[in-house]
Write a protein that holds these residues in place. Structure first.
Motif, mmCIF file in Angstrom:
data_model
loop_
_atom_site.group_PDB
_atom_site.id
_atom_site.type_symbol
_atom_site.label_atom_id
_atom_site.label_comp_id
_atom_site.label_asym_id
_atom_site.label_seq_id
_atom_site.Cartn_x
_atom_site.Cartn_y
_atom_site.Cartn_z
ATOM 1 N N GLN A 185 -10.676 -6.316 -5.087
ATOM 2 C CA GLN A 185 -9.544 -6.354 -4.167
ATOM 3 C C GLN A 185 -10.029 -6.392 -2.720
ATOM 4 O O GLN A 185 -11.027 -5.760 -2.372
ATOM 5 N N TRP A 201 -16.319 1.037 -3.269
ATOM 6 C CA TRP A 201 -15.516 0.496 -2.180
ATOM 7 C C TRP A 201 -16.362 0.469 -0.919
ATOM 8 O O TRP A 201 -17.387 1.145 -0.826
ATOM 9 N N SER A 250 -6.650 -10.419 -4.564
ATOM 10 C CA SER A 250 -7.072 -9.748 -5.790
ATOM 11 C C SER A 250 -7.763 -10.776 -6.670
ATOM 12 O O SER A 250 -7.231 -11.877 -6.878
ATOM 13 N N LEU A 293 -2.825 -5.320 0.916
ATOM 14 C CA LEU A 293 -3.694 -5.952 -0.072
ATOM 15 C C LEU A 293 -3.493 -7.455 0.069
ATOM 16 O O LEU A 293 -2.397 -7.967 -0.129
ATOM 17 N N GLY A 324 0.790 -1.228 0.000
ATOM 18 C CA GLY A 324 0.000 0.000 0.000
ATOM 19 C C GLY A 324 0.808 1.256 0.000
ATOM 20 O O GLY A 324 0.984 1.877 -1.016
ATOM 21 N N PHE A 383 -5.278 2.575 -1.908
ATOM 22 C CA PHE A 383 -5.614 1.495 -2.821
ATOM 23 C C PHE A 383 -4.514 1.378 -3.885
ATOM 24 O O PHE A 383 -3.945 2.383 -4.323
ATOM 25 N N TYR A 393 -8.542 -5.786 1.197
ATOM 26 C CA TYR A 393 -7.453 -5.251 2.011
ATOM 27 C C TYR A 393 -7.721 -5.564 3.478
ATOM 28 O O TYR A 393 -8.873 -5.567 3.920
#
Length: 509
Positions: free
Chosen positions: A305, A280, A321, A318, A160, A262, A307
């Motif tokens: 994604q 998000w 994915s 992260l 990140g 992000f 996190y």
């Protein structure tokens, strides 16, 4: 005094630095640590220091002194190395790498970086880009003279960003205070009519002030409010403010702030600039915040994604994915300490669902916390609108299976337990209104719906979720609402009060 390199200039140096120094740095660090995870961690830290501190006079020739200085700074840093990921396997093929835009040079980097794990090179590109974006975000708010780099103040957080002084600088940039005051309000002032709700939080808002309930979550006795900033280079940064649940409470001063950047997806054939953040969200689970980001690119390509952010120290990463093509999709649901993921594939005119993966977060290293718990069979198909509940999931339909069209008849919802057994439920009306799931403290499942109320705001309706063929009488809240959202066993809304808007948080019983 020479002008500091711009973000665009530094982005052009990402692959050059790796091509020039990756093999050399990896050899030094491997010999030093003789431990793959530690060496990978230090490798990423070295190149973040390099991309952020390289001098204009060094750009053309990239002398050895550049990387020697960075190695010394990382080794001498007073902060400990932060694990940024588990040992990366070497199974990734170059065909999986981006081959256009700013990452077109990666195959050449790999050719030059003999002996360096290929996934580590991809991770290094992502981390360097994210730190460039973060620097630009800070400079955007504080001016070009603000950002000062020192290895002792550097901490890598997953793929990140780097932060300063334990998030102190980020807090001052993104932690804008809500100018609210606390009025003398008690639980008796809030009416729930016959609804099975218990007041947990009550906050007075200034007239005209808004809270974004679509990016709010409740957990660990706290309220978390998220906000986002987008910058000209296409990067996004998230700030989260934490407040104690109180009646009455104040949103004037958060008890803690968190930050996360992000990371733009890296997908073969898609330029970085083509990605757009679609939506998000954030959800609190014990000890963590889970943030979900959905990215979209032309041609029906997307990436989901996941996190992780550790509440104890604010570190984040992260962790998952899920790239998707036009013929594939994925759904993610978070709650009860679990993260449920299901992928779907469109084949021969129908959607097919993969088994549901159930995951959790374990430990204190965000990048290494992702842990599989079980796989749940999903022969029924592909879930639509799933929510995690205590003994499995509830979902609001099956993709490709139409609901009954009558507005007076209830929809069919489904539940699936941890062994894969599916139950049909009598859901809310098929009326096109937003629908939600909540699980009460007693374990009872509820459906909730908000409908426009003759120009007076939204009216809340809720009823127990009963098995198909059963009946349950809906209950309504007479107070009109301005906003509404749910989070696990909590409902959140904004309503009008005598002294101005009131932000209410209640637990479903």
């Amino acid at each position: 005094m020479q002008r500091r390199l711009s973000g665009s200039e530094r982005r052009q140096l990402v692959e050059r630095l790796l091509e020039r120094f990756a093999a050399q740095v990896w050899e030094v660090l491997w010999n030093r640590y003789n431990d793959r995870v530690k060496a990978e961690d230090a490798f990423l830290q070295v190149f973040v220091v390099a991309i952020r501190t390289i001098r204009r006079s060094e750009v053309q020739t990239l002398p050895d002194s550049v990387i020697e200085r960075c190695l010394q700074q990382v080794e001498a840093a007073t902060v400990p190395h932060i694990d940024v990921g588990e040992a990366l396997d070497d199974s990734h093929d170059l065909d999986d790498w981006p081959e256009s835009g700013e990452t077109a040079a990666l195959p050449e980097v790999a050719e030059a970086a003999i002996g360096v794990p290929r996934p580590l090179l991809v991770r290094a590109v992502q981390v360097m880009r994210a730190n460039i974006a973060f620097d630009e975000a800070l400079r955007h708010h504080r001016g070009p003279g603000f950002v000062r780099i020192g290895a002792a103040g550097l901490a890598l957080v997953g793929v990140g960003l780097a932060v300063y002084g334990g998030f102190g600088e980020w807090q001052s940039v993104y932690g804008a205070k809500l100018s609210t005051h606390v009025q003398d309000k008690t639980a008796a002032a809030i009416q729930f009519d016959s609804l099975p709700l218990k007041l947990k939080g009550l906050y007075s808002l200034a007239q005209g002030q808004q809270v974004d309930l679509t990016h709010a979550t409740v957990g660990a006795g706290s309220l978390f409010l998220g906000s986002i900033q987008q910058y000209g280079n296409g990067s996004y940064a998230i700030a989260v403010r934490r407040y104690p649940l109180q009646t009455p409470g104040s949103l004037a001063t958060p008890s803690r702030r968190y930050a996360l950047a992000f990371v733009t997806p890296v997908v073969s054939g898609v330029e970085e600039s083509a990605w757009q953040l679609s939506n998000w969200s954030l959800v609190a689970i014990p000890g963590w915040l889970v943030l979900l980001a959905n990215w979209r690119a032309p041609g029906g390509i997307s990436d989901e994604q996941i996190y992780s952010l550790l509440l104890a120290n604010g570190r984040s990463a992260l962790v998952k994915s899920i790239p998707q093509q036009p013929s594939t999709s994925a759904v993610v649901a978070v709650g009860h300490g679990q993260i449920a993921v299901q992928s779907g594939m469109y084949r021969d005119g129908a959607w097919i669902g993969t088994p549901i993966g159930e995951y959790t977060l374990v430990g204190r290293s965000p990048a290494q916390a992702w842990t599989e718990v079980r796989q749940i069979p999903a022969a029924f198909g592909f879930m639509q609108g799933p929510s995690v509940v205590g003994d499995g999931l509830v979902f609001q339909g099956i993709v490709g299976k139409p609901q009954r069209a009558s507005a007076n008849s209830g929809s069919t919802w489904y539940g699936i337990n941890l062994s894969g057994q599916v139950t049909r439920y009598q859901g809310p009306p098929v009326d096109g209104q937003p629908h939600y799931v909540a699980e009460g403290a007693s374990g009872t499942l509820w459906w909730l719906e908000t409908t426009p109320n003759a120009g007076r705001g939204l009216q809340l309706t809720m009823a127990p979720l009963v098995k198909s063929g059963g009946t349950a009488k809906p209950m309504q809240l007479q107070t009109p609402l301005q906003q509404f959202s749910t989070c696990g066993s909590y409902v959140l809304w904004v309503q009008s009060g005598k002294g101005g808007p009131e932000f209410v948080i209640a637990a479903v019983q």
